[in-house]
Write an enzyme that holds these catalytic residues in place. Structure first.
Site, PDB file in Angstrom:
ATOM      1  CB  ILE A  84      -0.953   0.017   1.220  1.00  0.00           C
ATOM      2  CG1 ILE A  84      -1.782  -1.277   1.277  1.00  0.00           C
ATOM      3  CG2 ILE A  84      -1.865   1.245   1.162  1.00  0.00           C
ATOM      4  CD1 ILE A  84      -2.620  -1.562   0.049  1.00  0.00           C
ATOM      5  CG  HIS A 142      -0.347  -3.005   8.582  1.00  0.00           C
ATOM      6  ND1 HIS A 142       0.785  -2.489   9.181  1.00  0.00           N
ATOM      7  CD2 HIS A 142      -0.423  -4.298   8.978  1.00  0.00           C
ATOM      8  CE1 HIS A 142       1.359  -3.427   9.917  1.00  0.00           C
ATOM      9  NE2 HIS A 142       0.647  -4.528   9.812  1.00  0.00           N
ATOM     10  CG  HIS A 205      -3.819  -6.595  10.870  1.00  0.00           C
ATOM     11  ND1 HIS A 205      -3.587  -6.381  12.211  1.00  0.00           N
ATOM     12  CD2 HIS A 205      -2.604  -6.620  10.285  1.00  0.00           C
ATOM     13  CE1 HIS A 205      -2.288  -6.277  12.427  1.00  0.00           C
ATOM     14  NE2 HIS A 205      -1.672  -6.422  11.281  1.00  0.00           N
TER      15      HIS A 205
END
Length: 256
Positions: A84, A142, A205
């Site tokens: 990302i 994240h 996650h």
């Protein structure tokens, strides 16, 4: 001489999400670059070791994939990171490439960009998210202690610029936390949100930290603040528009 591409991600130990979010992109790259050798690599040694021990499923590190290319006599190699931001994992790839090139100076290895790199990536990402101005959405990223963590704040700013006032981004390990978002939701008197991962894969996650009923999960935190939560478990790698961004980055460096 044949050229090579190494599609590199952090990795995941979830087989279904690997197929949906990583293999889907690899397959599109293999289809487009059908005269290239396309290999997979994960940057996470923990994920690699877990897959090998649990499933006897081998995955290369970037260095191992480069050595595999070398054995095939391929000296022009492109690496597309399915990341990302250009944070610690991106820098890990660059270090492994530098180390490889020290011993193999006649090779050409080019690392393409992560998802949020160019200015246009932010606009393309907002389009790919297919947002609704009537819907309040909280995305879980994240995050990182790396300087590029600011990319998440920048993306939210671009989302605002495009007229989406009730879409928020928070991170697990970055500077924007879920508590910051709860405060904003209360200020706006928002009582219902859709909770989505802003990650390549909807893995640990998303399953545990975001959507579970465990104490401390984002869903639980929001509900304790009298906010109704609907969860959506789709990794960015599943979405064609996000796949397109990664492939455009690869096209840019390969000249295809």
């Amino acid at each position: 001489m044949k050229k090579g591409i190494i599609v590199t991600s952090f990795g995941t130990s979830h087989n279904e999400t690997r197929e949906l979010c990583i293999e889907s992109i690899e397959n599109r790259i293999k289809e487009k670059y059908n005269d290239y050798l396309v290999l997979r690599a994960f940057t996470s040694r923990m994920v690699i070791n877990k897959l090998k021990k649990r499933d006897n499923y081998p995955v290369d590190t970037p260095t191992q994939a480069l050595e595999r290319m070398k054995k095939e006599g391929i000296k022009e190699i492109y690496i597309q990171p399915l990341l990302i931001i250009e944070g610690h994992e991106y820098e890990k790839i660059l270090r492994e490439v530098d180390n490889f090139l020290e011993g193999n100076p006649d090779f050409k290895v080019t690392v393409a960009k992560a998802l949020l790199s160019h200015e246009m990536d932010y606009e393309n990402t907002v389009k790919a998210l297919e947002l609704d101005k009537e819907e309040a959405v909280v995305f879980m990223g994240h995050g990182s202690d790396h300087a590029t963590d600011i990319s998440y704040k920048k993306l939210e700013d671009v989302i605002r610029k495009n007229g989406y006032e009730n879409v928020f981004i928070a991170t697990v390990e970055g500077s924007l936390g879920i508590d910051d978002v709860v405060k904003k939701l209360k200020e706006k008197s928002i009582k219902r949100v859709v909770l989505k991962p802003f990650m390549l894969v909807a893995g640990v996650h998303a399953l545990e930290d975001m959507a579970s009923d465990e104490e401390g999960s984002w869903k639980t935190i929001l509900e304790k603040n009298a906010i109704d939560v609907k969860t959506q478990m789709i990794g960015l790698g599943q979405v064609k528009a996000f796949q397109d961004i990664f492939i455009e980055h690869l096209d840019r460096v390969s000249g295809e």
